[in-house]
Design a protein around this motif. Structure first.
Motif, PDB file in Angstrom:
ATOM      1  N   PHE A  12       0.734   5.386  -5.288  1.00  0.00           N
ATOM      2  CA  PHE A  12       0.560   6.833  -5.142  1.00  0.00           C
ATOM      3  C   PHE A  12      -0.698   7.349  -5.820  1.00  0.00           C
ATOM      4  O   PHE A  12      -1.091   8.482  -5.614  1.00  0.00           O
ATOM      5  CB  PHE A  12       1.803   7.622  -5.591  1.00  0.00           C
ATOM      6  N   SER A  13      -1.405   6.499  -6.594  1.00  0.00           N
ATOM      7  CA  SER A  13      -2.651   6.947  -7.189  1.00  0.00           C
ATOM      8  C   SER A  13      -3.428   5.779  -7.793  1.00  0.00           C
ATOM      9  O   SER A  13      -2.842   4.846  -8.322  1.00  0.00           O
ATOM     10  CB  SER A  13      -2.358   7.982  -8.282  1.00  0.00           C
ATOM     11  N   TYR A  37      -6.740   5.788 -10.395  1.00  0.00           N
ATOM     12  CA  TYR A  37      -7.632   6.694 -11.112  1.00  0.00           C
ATOM     13  C   TYR A  37      -8.223   5.994 -12.329  1.00  0.00           C
ATOM     14  O   TYR A  37      -7.680   5.020 -12.823  1.00  0.00           O
ATOM     15  CB  TYR A  37      -6.895   7.983 -11.530  1.00  0.00           C
ATOM     16  N   TYR A  60       0.819  -1.207   0.000  1.00  0.00           N
ATOM     17  CA  TYR A  60       0.000   0.000   0.000  1.00  0.00           C
ATOM     18  C   TYR A  60       0.859   1.267   0.000  1.00  0.00           C
ATOM     19  O   TYR A  60       0.503   2.264  -0.609  1.00  0.00           O
ATOM     20  CB  TYR A  60      -0.955   0.016   1.200  1.00  0.00           C
ATOM     21  N   TYR A  84       2.126   3.151  -9.103  1.00  0.00           N
ATOM     22  CA  TYR A  84       2.929   2.853  -7.924  1.00  0.00           C
ATOM     23  C   TYR A  84       4.408   2.993  -8.240  1.00  0.00           C
ATOM     24  O   TYR A  84       4.795   3.136  -9.396  1.00  0.00           O
ATOM     25  CB  TYR A  84       2.607   1.448  -7.400  1.00  0.00           C
ATOM     26  N   LEU A  97      -6.785   3.895   1.267  1.00  0.00           N
ATOM     27  CA  LEU A  97      -5.924   4.943   0.728  1.00  0.00           C
ATOM     28  C   LEU A  97      -6.771   6.173   0.421  1.00  0.00           C
ATOM     29  O   LEU A  97      -7.039   6.486  -0.743  1.00  0.00           O
ATOM     30  CB  LEU A  97      -5.225   4.464  -0.558  1.00  0.00           C
ATOM     31  N   GLN A 104     -10.554   3.094  -1.420  1.00  0.00           N
ATOM     32  CA  GLN A 104     -10.801   4.462  -0.949  1.00  0.00           C
ATOM     33  C   GLN A 104     -10.694   4.539   0.567  1.00  0.00           C
ATOM     34  O   GLN A 104     -10.123   5.479   1.107  1.00  0.00           O
ATOM     35  CB  GLN A 104     -12.195   4.927  -1.408  1.00  0.00           C
ATOM     36  N   LYS A 128      -5.787   8.894  -2.273  1.00  0.00           N
ATOM     37  CA  LYS A 128      -5.123   8.410  -3.482  1.00  0.00           C
ATOM     38  C   LYS A 128      -6.059   7.832  -4.524  1.00  0.00           C
ATOM     39  O   LYS A 128      -5.646   7.572  -5.645  1.00  0.00           O
ATOM     40  CB  LYS A 128      -4.075   7.375  -3.102  1.00  0.00           C
TER      41      LYS A 128
END
Length: 167
Positions: A95-96, A98, A91, A130, A160, A157, A163
């Protein structure tokens, strides 16, 4: 936290589209064989290209994907005709997350991109971005395209919060 696992699904529409493509290439291959056996016109590159496309389509249909949230990270597994591939991402390295948007050049340069979603799955494609530290202590950014579904997105969600992008 108990492990959450999501598997790839099969959309009827996507299944029919891929079956039409496979049947079309089988007819093309049959016509190439007819040209060879009856008309004695041998075109090996044409036949090899048709066989290659058929193999890729069948491999895309046969692949099964699973995504598992464990206490330490996210584990993505692909089982296909060519074997099993697994990516385990802590984890802290993510970093995102989307929604996938096709674009020519993004804001971030990714060193590697992996496709971990079924062609038969009708859900939306998401991108998991990542970082990985290589053996020479150099950090590289990677991304994985996957189809997690609403339940896993909600769990990501929660895990993180800043993110996972909902757009």
């Amino acid at each position: 936290m108990e492990n959450l696992m999501v598997r790839s699904e099969t959309s009827r529409k996507n299944f029919y589209v891929l079956m039409v493509a496979i049947i079309s290439f089988i007819f093309l291959l049959g016509f190439s064989l007819y040209k060879y056996l009856v008309l004695h016109i041998f075109q090996p590159l044409e036949m090899m290209a048709e066989l290659l496309v058929l193999f890729v389509l069948i491999e895309r249909m046969a692949a099964q994907y699973s995504y598992e949230m464990t206490p330490k990270g996210l584990c993505l597994t692909k089982r296909s005709l060519l074997g099993t591939v697994t990516h385990e991402i802590p984890y802290g390295a993510i970093f995102s997350v989307y929604r996938y948007k096709p674009q020519l050049i993004g804001l971030i340069k990714f060193r590697r991109t992996y496709r971990f979603h079924s062609a038969l799955d009708g859900r939306d494609v998401w991108t998991l971005a990542y970082t990985v530290t290589r053996s020479n202590n150099k950090e590289e950014k990677r991304r994985i395209y996957f189809k997690p579904g609403d339940q896993m997105l909600a769990a990501l969600q929660a895990k993180l919060p800043a993110k996972v992008m909902a757009h």
